[in-house]
Every structure is written in C-alpha cells, then in structure tokens.
Scaffold this active site. Structure first.
Site, short mmCIF file in Angstrom:
data_model
loop_
_atom_site.label_atom_id
_atom_site.label_comp_id
_atom_site.label_asym_id
_atom_site.label_seq_id
_atom_site.Cartn_x
_atom_site.Cartn_y
_atom_site.Cartn_z
N ARG A 141 0.85 -1.20 0.00
CA ARG A 141 0.00 0.00 0.00
C ARG A 141 0.88 1.25 0.00
NH1 ARG A 141 -1.86 -3.61 3.60
NH2 ARG A 141 -3.94 -4.49 3.34
N ALA A 146 -10.82 6.10 2.97
CA ALA A 146 -10.38 4.70 2.87
C ALA A 146 -9.22 4.54 1.88
CB ALA A 146 -11.54 3.80 2.46
N SER A 147 -8.98 5.55 1.02
CA SER A 147 -7.96 5.44 -0.02
C SER A 147 -6.59 5.12 0.59
CB SER A 147 -7.83 6.76 -0.78
OG SER A 147 -9.09 7.21 -1.20
N ASP A 194 -8.49 -4.72 9.07
CA ASP A 194 -7.51 -5.71 9.55
C ASP A 194 -8.04 -6.40 10.82
OD1 ASP A 194 -4.75 -4.21 8.19
OD2 ASP A 194 -6.52 -3.03 8.67
N1 LIG Z 1 -8.71 1.32 3.93
C1 LIG Z 1 -9.05 0.08 3.60
O1 LIG Z 1 -9.29 -0.77 4.47
C2 LIG Z 1 -9.15 -0.26 2.16
C3 LIG Z 1 -8.73 0.66 1.24
N2 LIG Z 1 -8.79 0.38 -0.09
C4 LIG Z 1 -8.34 1.44 -0.99
O2 LIG Z 1 -9.47 2.16 -1.46
C5 LIG Z 1 -9.15 2.74 -2.73
C6 LIG Z 1 -10.20 2.37 -3.75
O3 LIG Z 1 -10.16 0.98 -4.00
P1 LIG Z 1 -11.13 0.34 -5.11
O4 LIG Z 1 -12.49 0.92 -4.96
O5 LIG Z 1 -10.94 -1.11 -5.04
O6 LIG Z 1 -10.46 0.91 -6.43
P2 LIG Z 1 -11.19 1.15 -7.82
O7 LIG Z 1 -10.10 1.26 -8.83
O8 LIG Z 1 -12.28 0.16 -8.02
O9 LIG Z 1 -11.88 2.59 -7.61
C7 LIG Z 1 -11.17 3.78 -7.48
C8 LIG Z 1 -12.00 4.88 -8.10
O10 LIG Z 1 -11.35 6.12 -7.85
C9 LIG Z 1 -11.52 6.91 -9.01
N3 LIG Z 1 -10.54 7.98 -9.04
C10 LIG Z 1 -9.21 7.91 -9.31
N4 LIG Z 1 -8.68 9.14 -9.25
C11 LIG Z 1 -9.66 9.99 -8.90
C12 LIG Z 1 -9.73 11.39 -8.67
N5 LIG Z 1 -8.65 12.18 -8.80
N6 LIG Z 1 -10.92 11.93 -8.34
C13 LIG Z 1 -12.02 11.17 -8.22
N7 LIG Z 1 -12.02 9.83 -8.43
C14 LIG Z 1 -10.87 9.26 -8.77
C15 LIG Z 1 -11.37 5.91 -10.16
O11 LIG Z 1 -11.89 6.42 -11.38
C16 LIG Z 1 -12.15 4.72 -9.63
O12 LIG Z 1 -13.52 4.78 -9.99
C17 LIG Z 1 -7.74 2.24 -3.08
O13 LIG Z 1 -6.80 3.22 -2.71
C18 LIG Z 1 -7.61 0.98 -2.24
O14 LIG Z 1 -6.27 0.63 -2.00
C19 LIG Z 1 -9.33 -0.78 -0.55
C20 LIG Z 1 -9.77 -1.74 0.33
C21 LIG Z 1 -9.68 -1.57 1.75
C1 LIG Z 2 -6.70 -3.05 -0.26
C2 LIG Z 2 -6.58 -3.08 1.21
O1 LIG Z 2 -6.12 -2.13 1.82
C3 LIG Z 2 -7.03 -4.23 1.90
O2 LIG Z 2 -7.75 -5.08 1.32
O3 LIG Z 2 -6.68 -4.36 3.09
#
Ligand SMILES: NC(=O)C1=CN([C@@H]2O[C@H](COP(=O)(O)OP(=O)(O)OC[C@H]3O[C@@H](n4cnc5c(N)ncnc54)[C@H](O)[C@@H]3O)[C@@H](O)[C@H]2O)C=CC1
Ligand SMILES: CC(=O)C(=O)O
Length: 187
Positions: free
Chosen positions: A93, A123-124, A153
């Site tokens: 990450r 969450a990003s 986690d």
């Molecule tokens: N904190 C946590 O526990 C978790 C965090 N994540 C994180 O959440 C984030 C999203 O994951 P997913 O939804 O799977 O990814 P994804 O790729 O399915 O969705 C990301 C979205 O963000 C959009 N995007 C990118 N740049 C942008 C901007 N400048 N402005 C607006 N929208 C924008 C994309 O077009 C896409 O629709 C990732 O950073 C991932 O690592 C994912 C799972 C768990």
């Molecule tokens: C993508 C992420 O952060 C997770 O699945 O834990």
C-alpha cells in the site's frame, strides 16, 4: 422513513465506494447522495444503478442521488473518499503513496474550496498517510477527519481467530493496531 435530511458525497466510485453506498443506503444513513469520480461515466452509471433500488426499498429509502461535482460538498454532512489508483499485484500500500498523495491533495483542495464543514471519512490507500495529507491540506479539525485505519484488519483477525476456534467472529475480541499496512501488529 428516517427523515434525517443528511447528505453524503462519495468521491471515488469504484469497488470500495459503491460497496459503501450499498451499505449506507441499506442502513438509511442519509437522504441525499452525490457521486463524484474523475471518470464521470463511473459516477453516472452507479447513480443510475442505485437509483433503481429506490423502487424496491420504498419509503425506508433515500430521496435523491446524482452524479455531481465538488460544489456539492458545500452543504454535505459527510464526505467519503475512496478515490485512488488500483494496487498492482505484489505492490505494498505504501508504494502507492506518491500517486495517491497527488490525487488526495487535488481532492482535498477542491473540497476545502467548496466550503464543506462536515465530517470526512477516508479509505484510499495508504490510508493513514493519505488521511494526514488530507487533514494538512484542508486544515480541517483533526476530529472531523477519520481514516478507516485498521478496522478491516481487525475484522479479518477476528474472522481468522474464529475459524481456528470454531466460534462466531462476533464472539472474538481482537485488534490489529498500528498502520493499515504490512507493519500492523495484533493486540
Ligand atoms: N482502507 C481500507 O481498508 C481499504 C482501502 N482500499 C483502498 O481504497 C481505494 C479504492 O479501492 P477500489 O475501490 O478497489 O479501487 P477502484 O479502482 O475500483 O476505484 C477507485 C475509483 O477512484 C476513481 N478515481 C481515481 N482518481 C480519482 C480522482 N482524482 N478523483 C475522483 N475519483 C478518482 C477511479 O476512477 C475509480 O472509480 C484504493 O486506494 C484501495 O487501495 C481498498 C480496500 C480496503
Ligand atoms: C486493499 C486493502 O487495503 C485491503 O484489502 O486491506
């Protein structure tokens, strides 16, 4: 209907963002939803899909959902940020920090400019670093900026312990603490 009048803006309409929306709608978290994505089609397509649920959810539902822009944050109660570039196979990450910090800085500046005064949930990834970037760029009170941290986690740990002990995950109390990343530790 829970007429709370609450407005939620989602920034980033990918897998995590849309999962959040389905859950929020089912829990009647808000009445108004706005979806923002750098790819307008992602915001618009998901808006239409979610608007379709109104018919079946009936009165215990929400009253508006639309694809919007950052000016919609002005009177929002909550902004949820799940925008970012996808994690590559084998990538940590933290390795995404340069790309996603740029994205987060841009988003933070636009949200600040809108006059938003509510609570932000992030969450990003890498989530702890990006939450700090967002808070620093906006200057918002740290109490109104919440990163998801090690919530996921800890849920995973509880499930794994439950599987080992053959009990329900709800019966297990356990936390992973530290950063949401490879350095977190069980407590
Ligand atoms: N904190 C946590 O526990 C978790 C965090 N994540 C994180 O959440 C984030 C999203 O994951 P997913 O939804 O799977 O990814 P994804 O790729 O399915 O969705 C990301 C979205 O963000 C959009 N995007 C990118 N740049 C942008 C901007 N400048 N402005 C607006 N929208 C924008 C994309 O077009 C896409 O629709 C990732 O950073 C991932 O690592 C994912 C799972 C768990
Ligand atoms: C993508 C992420 O952060 C997770 O699945 O834990």
């Amino acid at each position: 209907m829970k007429n709370n009048g609450r407005k939620v803006v989602l920034v980033g309409c990918g897998a995590v963002g849309t999962s959040f929306l389905y859950s929020a709608i089912n829990q009647q978290l808000a009445q108004h939803y706005v979806l923002i994505d750098v790819f307008k089609n992602a915001a618009e397509g998901n808006t239409i899909d979610l608007a379709d649920t109104m018919a079946v959810l009936g009165d215990n539902s929400f009253t508006s959902i639309k694809a919007g822009d950052y000016s919609d944050c002005k009177d929002a109660d909550v902004v949820v940020i799940t925008a970012g570039r996808p994690q590559k196979e084998g990538e940590t990450r933290l390795a995404m920090v340069a790309d996603n910090a740029k994205i987060m800085k841009d988003i933070a500046e636009q949200i600040k400019k809108s006059g938003f005064k509510g609570v932000t949930i992030i969450a990003s990834n890498p989530v702890d670093v990006l939450t700090a970037v967002y808070q620093e760029v906006t200057g918002f009170d740290a109490h109104s900026v919440v990163g998801s941290g090690t919530t996921l986690d800890s849920a995973r740990l509880r499930r794994l312990v439950a599987e080992k002990l053959n009990v329900a995950p709800q019966a297990v109390n356990a936390f992973l603490v530290g950063e949401h990343g490879d350095s977190s530790v069980a407590a």
